[in-house]
Design an enzyme around this catalytic site. Structure first.
Site, PDB file in Angstrom:
ATOM      1  N   SER A  10     -33.917 -16.727  -3.261  1.00 15.21           N
ATOM      2  CA  SER A  10     -33.849 -17.940  -4.088  1.00 15.21           C
ATOM      3  C   SER A  10     -32.846 -18.947  -3.546  1.00 15.21           C
ATOM      4  O   SER A  10     -31.790 -18.580  -3.029  1.00 15.21           O
ATOM      5  CB  SER A  10     -33.430 -17.549  -5.512  1.00 15.21           C
ATOM      6  OG  SER A  10     -33.072 -18.684  -6.250  1.00 15.21           O
ATOM      7  N   TYR A  59     -35.724 -24.629  -4.340  1.00 13.04           N
ATOM      8  CA  TYR A  59     -35.604 -25.570  -5.456  1.00 13.04           C
ATOM      9  C   TYR A  59     -35.278 -26.893  -4.783  1.00 13.04           C
ATOM     10  O   TYR A  59     -34.203 -27.059  -4.209  1.00 13.04           O
ATOM     11  CB  TYR A  59     -34.476 -25.156  -6.403  1.00 13.04           C
ATOM     12  CG  TYR A  59     -34.873 -24.113  -7.416  1.00 13.04           C
ATOM     13  CD1 TYR A  59     -36.082 -24.188  -8.106  1.00 13.04           C
ATOM     14  CD2 TYR A  59     -34.010 -23.061  -7.724  1.00 13.04           C
ATOM     15  CE1 TYR A  59     -36.425 -23.234  -9.051  1.00 13.04           C
ATOM     16  CE2 TYR A  59     -34.357 -22.112  -8.680  1.00 13.04           C
ATOM     17  CZ  TYR A  59     -35.565 -22.202  -9.330  1.00 13.04           C
ATOM     18  OH  TYR A  59     -35.901 -21.267 -10.267  1.00 13.04           O
ATOM     19  N   THR A  93     -40.874 -23.932  -5.495  1.00 12.98           N
ATOM     20  CA  THR A  93     -41.086 -23.738  -6.932  1.00 12.98           C
ATOM     21  C   THR A  93     -41.215 -25.091  -7.627  1.00 12.98           C
ATOM     22  O   THR A  93     -40.305 -25.916  -7.576  1.00 12.98           O
ATOM     23  CB  THR A  93     -39.931 -22.906  -7.523  1.00 12.98           C
ATOM     24  OG1 THR A  93     -39.912 -21.651  -6.848  1.00 12.98           O
ATOM     25  CG2 THR A  93     -40.131 -22.684  -9.018  1.00 12.98           C
ATOM     26  N   ARG A 119     -33.821 -22.586 -23.273  1.00 15.97           N
ATOM     27  CA  ARG A 119     -33.745 -21.114 -23.297  1.00 15.97           C
ATOM     28  C   ARG A 119     -32.702 -20.675 -24.323  1.00 15.97           C
ATOM     29  O   ARG A 119     -31.511 -20.569 -24.020  1.00 15.97           O
ATOM     30  CB  ARG A 119     -33.388 -20.570 -21.921  1.00 15.97           C
ATOM     31  CG  ARG A 119     -34.472 -20.836 -20.879  1.00 15.97           C
ATOM     32  CD  ARG A 119     -34.111 -20.181 -19.552  1.00 15.97           C
ATOM     33  NE  ARG A 119     -35.075 -20.542 -18.518  1.00 15.97           N
ATOM     34  CZ  ARG A 119     -34.845 -20.369 -17.221  1.00 15.97           C
ATOM     35  NH1 ARG A 119     -33.702 -19.843 -16.805  1.00 15.97           N
ATOM     36  NH2 ARG A 119     -35.758 -20.716 -16.329  1.00 15.97           N
ATOM     37  N   ARG A 155     -40.436 -18.417 -18.570  1.00 16.53           N
ATOM     38  CA  ARG A 155     -39.087 -18.967 -18.732  1.00 16.53           C
ATOM     39  C   ARG A 155     -39.058 -20.481 -18.759  1.00 16.53           C
ATOM     40  O   ARG A 155     -37.998 -21.080 -18.901  1.00 16.53           O
ATOM     41  CB  ARG A 155     -38.196 -18.460 -17.594  1.00 16.53           C
ATOM     42  CG  ARG A 155     -37.971 -16.959 -17.656  1.00 16.53           C
ATOM     43  CD  ARG A 155     -37.442 -16.391 -16.360  1.00 16.53           C
ATOM     44  NE  ARG A 155     -36.061 -16.727 -16.057  1.00 16.53           N
ATOM     45  CZ  ARG A 155     -35.000 -16.100 -16.556  1.00 16.53           C
ATOM     46  NH1 ARG A 155     -35.170 -15.112 -17.405  1.00 16.53           N
ATOM     47  NH2 ARG A 155     -33.779 -16.455 -16.211  1.00 16.53           N
ATOM     48  N   ASP A 179     -47.796 -14.028 -10.121  1.00 15.17           N
ATOM     49  CA  ASP A 179     -46.710 -13.304 -10.796  1.00 15.17           C
ATOM     50  C   ASP A 179     -46.668 -13.651 -12.269  1.00 15.17           C
ATOM     51  O   ASP A 179     -47.430 -14.475 -12.750  1.00 15.17           O
ATOM     52  CB  ASP A 179     -45.343 -13.511 -10.116  1.00 15.17           C
ATOM     53  CG  ASP A 179     -44.626 -14.804 -10.476  1.00 15.17           C
ATOM     54  OD1 ASP A 179     -44.927 -15.446 -11.497  1.00 15.17           O
ATOM     55  OD2 ASP A 179     -43.713 -15.162  -9.714  1.00 15.17           O
ATOM     56  N   SER A 180     -45.771 -12.957 -12.949  1.00 20.14           N
ATOM     57  CA  SER A 180     -45.456 -13.103 -14.378  1.00 20.14           C
ATOM     58  C   SER A 180     -46.101 -11.998 -15.198  1.00 20.14           C
ATOM     59  O   SER A 180     -47.264 -12.083 -15.593  1.00 20.14           O
ATOM     60  CB  SER A 180     -45.841 -14.483 -14.928  1.00 20.14           C
ATOM     61  OG  SER A 180     -45.090 -15.494 -14.275  1.00 20.14           O
ATOM     62  N   ARG A 199     -45.907  -5.080 -14.328  1.00 19.00           N
ATOM     63  CA  ARG A 199     -45.001  -3.952 -14.576  1.00 19.00           C
ATOM     64  C   ARG A 199     -45.565  -2.617 -14.118  1.00 19.00           C
ATOM     65  O   ARG A 199     -44.817  -1.641 -14.031  1.00 19.00           O
ATOM     66  CB  ARG A 199     -44.695  -3.836 -16.096  1.00 19.00           C
ATOM     67  CG  ARG A 199     -44.075  -5.064 -16.724  1.00 19.00           C
ATOM     68  CD  ARG A 199     -42.634  -5.268 -16.250  1.00 19.00           C
ATOM     69  NE  ARG A 199     -42.024  -6.432 -16.858  1.00 19.00           N
ATOM     70  CZ  ARG A 199     -42.099  -7.677 -16.364  1.00 19.00           C
ATOM     71  NH1 ARG A 199     -42.749  -7.917 -15.225  1.00 19.00           N
ATOM     72  NH2 ARG A 199     -41.517  -8.681 -16.977  1.00 19.00           N
ATOM     73  N   ARG A 243     -38.370  -9.677 -12.958  1.00 20.02           N
ATOM     74  CA  ARG A 243     -37.449  -8.882 -13.785  1.00 20.02           C
ATOM     75  C   ARG A 243     -37.331  -7.412 -13.379  1.00 20.02           C
ATOM     76  O   ARG A 243     -36.211  -6.882 -13.365  1.00 20.02           O
ATOM     77  CB  ARG A 243     -37.860  -8.968 -15.255  1.00 20.02           C
ATOM     78  CG  ARG A 243     -37.594 -10.343 -15.858  1.00 20.02           C
ATOM     79  CD  ARG A 243     -37.976 -10.354 -17.323  1.00 20.02           C
ATOM     80  NE  ARG A 243     -37.807 -11.647 -17.940  1.00 20.02           N
ATOM     81  CZ  ARG A 243     -38.725 -12.611 -17.937  1.00 20.02           C
ATOM     82  NH1 ARG A 243     -39.878 -12.434 -17.323  1.00 20.02           N
ATOM     83  NH2 ARG A 243     -38.488 -13.766 -18.536  1.00 20.02           N
TER      84      ARG A 243
HETATM   85  C1  FNR Z   1     -36.487 -16.029 -12.054  1.00 24.03           C
HETATM   86  N1  FNR Z   1     -37.483 -16.747 -11.382  1.00 24.03           N
HETATM   87  C2  FNR Z   1     -37.126 -17.610 -10.376  1.00 24.03           C
HETATM   88  N2  FNR Z   1     -38.084 -18.288  -9.689  1.00 24.03           N
HETATM   89  C3  FNR Z   1     -37.752 -19.110  -8.682  1.00 24.03           C
HETATM   90  O1  FNR Z   1     -38.640 -19.712  -8.084  1.00 24.03           O
HETATM   91  N3  FNR Z   1     -36.437 -19.264  -8.322  1.00 24.03           N
HETATM   92  C4  FNR Z   1     -35.436 -18.619  -8.959  1.00 24.03           C
HETATM   93  O2  FNR Z   1     -34.264 -18.760  -8.608  1.00 24.03           O
HETATM   94  C5  FNR Z   1     -35.766 -17.787 -10.041  1.00 24.03           C
HETATM   95  N4  FNR Z   1     -34.787 -17.142 -10.741  1.00 24.03           N
HETATM   96  C6  FNR Z   1     -35.135 -16.248 -11.740  1.00 24.03           C
HETATM   97  C7  FNR Z   1     -34.137 -15.552 -12.401  1.00 24.03           C
HETATM   98  C8  FNR Z   1     -34.480 -14.602 -13.348  1.00 24.03           C
HETATM   99  C9  FNR Z   1     -33.384 -13.825 -14.027  1.00 24.03           C
HETATM  100  C10 FNR Z   1     -35.832 -14.344 -13.644  1.00 24.03           C
HETATM  101  C11 FNR Z   1     -36.245 -13.287 -14.641  1.00 24.03           C
HETATM  102  C12 FNR Z   1     -36.822 -15.056 -13.010  1.00 24.03           C
HETATM  103  C13 FNR Z   1     -38.907 -16.497 -11.663  1.00 24.03           C
HETATM  104  C14 FNR Z   1     -39.434 -15.351 -10.818  1.00 24.03           C
HETATM  105  O3  FNR Z   1     -39.535 -15.716  -9.468  1.00 24.03           O
HETATM  106  C15 FNR Z   1     -40.853 -14.921 -11.266  1.00 24.03           C
HETATM  107  O4  FNR Z   1     -41.704 -16.047 -11.315  1.00 24.03           O
HETATM  108  C16 FNR Z   1     -40.859 -14.244 -12.624  1.00 24.03           C
HETATM  109  O5  FNR Z   1     -39.713 -13.440 -12.802  1.00 24.03           O
HETATM  110  C17 FNR Z   1     -42.124 -13.409 -12.721  1.00 24.03           C
HETATM  111  O6  FNR Z   1     -42.230 -12.812 -13.945  1.00 24.03           O
HETATM  112  P1  FNR Z   1     -41.729 -11.297 -14.254  1.00 24.03           P
HETATM  113  O7  FNR Z   1     -42.089 -10.432 -13.066  1.00 24.03           O
HETATM  114  O8  FNR Z   1     -40.258 -11.398 -14.471  1.00 24.03           O
HETATM  115  O9  FNR Z   1     -42.476 -10.969 -15.490  1.00 24.03           O
END
Ligand code: FNR
Length: 377
Positions: free
Chosen positions: A120, A142, A168, A177, A278, A306-307, A310, A330
């Site tokens: 990231s 980002y 992203t 949040r 999120r 993704d998302s 599990r 996660r």
């Molecule tokens: C993220 N995600 C995320 N995505 C991204 O493009 N840059 C980032 O820095 C982050 N940081 C981040 C922190 C935390 C704590 C979480 C939980 C998620 C999103 C991540 O890449 C991904 O899209 C989701 O986490 C996918 O969903 P699941 O696997 O958590 O259900």
């Protein structure tokens, strides 16, 4: 699987749950409340986060029998990167809030298994330091407001061997949040820093030198002012294309029309994602967005997903609906928090083994055998 049952003969059971939903519960009890709420939390009333998980229940696998699944191979090459299984560590920022070794522990675990890690922009370890320890690696951007800073970040990523750029799009600003708001907690502001920015020459020039205790507030203000760029449009991608020679993947696509625009813009891939629920609470579950997107663009662009992944069955369903590979977020953050490098390895090995068994028991021995006929709604 064999390893676990054999160790059981000596009375040894796994340190961490093998069910990643269970792992999430254990993490709830063991991580600091702030770190836990940061990772477990989502936007708004967290409806989309729940919908992401529930969407998998609407699809059922239809196993086939007597197909000789003795020899199995789940390897794939995605955008030029060889992978042992179609599972990628998605970008998760500030990993040092979960474990002191943060990104380095994740890099080591992924490398040991040949799994690709996506670093990231919001990492708590600079990309060059991570690269020194990492195996196959992609870099997540980002896209900051300052173009020179964006160019510097992607230039550094290319120079340190990150092979694919994941941009992203769903986070042009941070979402509402409530769990973090109620604690007034934003990890980036808590000392560990946004190291890819702190270490950047363009960033340092803008704040008049390296980040020290004396100018940390200025650095944070400059970071906050630059984080996210709500004025970006599809036209800006042409500039990025010139800055980056390798594949570019757009993360956060939820509409077939945007998948079409990604193809038209000459992008190499997309991640169908709602950022784990999120960003837009009430947004469509990511799996529900997938079929229309693969129907529109699956033949022309590499579709990742993704998302909510599990289990092995979740991966299988996403593949059946047209994804070439999935990312997880996660689950590995919890693994990191609970067991450091070994915890991340545990999560990856469990998910890969579960996928292998699920596909074998469904009569599939390679990814080429996985198509829409694997599932029914
Ligand atoms: C993220 N995600 C995320 N995505 C991204 O493009 N840059 C980032 O820095 C982050 N940081 C981040 C922190 C935390 C704590 C979480 C939980 C998620 C999103 C991540 O890449 C991904 O899209 C989701 O986490 C996918 O969903 P699941 O696997 O958590 O259900």
């Amino acid at each position: 699987q064999h390893e676990i049952y054999l160790a059981g003969l000596d009375g040894i059971v796994p340190d961490l749950p093998t069910n990643l939903h269970r792992l999430e519960e254990v993490a709830g009890a063991r991580l600091t409340p702030q770190a836990h709420d940061y990772v477990a939390g989502s936007a708004g009333a967290e409806r989309t986060a729940r919908a992401n998980l529930a969407a998998f229940d609407a699809w059922k696998i239809v196993p086939r029998m007597l197909r000789d699944v003795a020899e199995r191979d789940l390897s794939a090459t995605i955008l030029g990167t060889p992978m042992p299984a179609p599972i990628i560590l998605g970008p998760v920022g500030v990993l040092r809030i979960f474990h002191e070794d943060g990104e380095l522990a994740v890099a080591r675990a992924a490398k040991a298994l040949g799994v690709t890690m996506t670093l990231s922009t919001a990492a708590s370890t600079a990309m060059e330091e991570v690269a020194a320890e990492a195996g196959p690696r992609w870099y997540q951007l980002y896209w900051p407001k300052d173009r020179d800073l964006a160019a510097s970040l992607v230039g550094r990523a290319a120079a340190s061997g990150y092979s694919t750029l994941v941009v992203t799009l769903d986070t042009c600003t941070l979402a509402w949040r409530p769990r973090d708001l109620d604690r007034a907690y934003l990890p980036f502001l808590r000392g560990i820093g946004v190291q890819n920015f702190w270490s950047d020459p363009v960033f340092q020039k803008a704040i008049g030198g390296p980040v020290t205790d004396a100018n940390r507030d200025l650095a944070l203000l400059h970071w906050a002012a630059n984080f996210g760029n709500p004025s970006l449009t599809w036209d800006d991608l042409a500039w990025l294309r010139q800055e980056w020679d390798g594949p570019i993947v757009l993360k956060g696509i939820q509409h077939a029309g945007d998948a079409r625009r990604a193809v038209d813009a000459g992008m190499d891939g997309i991640v169908v994602s709602n950022h784990g629920g999120r960003q837009v609470d009430g947004a469509i579950a990511s799996l529900d967005a997938l079929p229309a997107i693969t129907a529109e663009a699956g033949g022309e662009i590499t579709v990742l997903f993704d998302s909510g992944v599990r289990t092995g069955a979740d991966v299988a369903k996403a593949l059946a609906l047209g994804a070439r590979a999935v990312m997880i977020g996660r689950p590995y953050a919890y693994g990191l928090g609970l067991g450091g490098e070994a915890g991340v390895r545990h999560v990856l090995r469990c998910l890969m083994a579960d996928l292998d068994l699920t596909l074998a028991l469904s009569g599939r021995s390679t990814l080429a055998d996985v198509g829409p006929d694997l599932v029914t709604r």
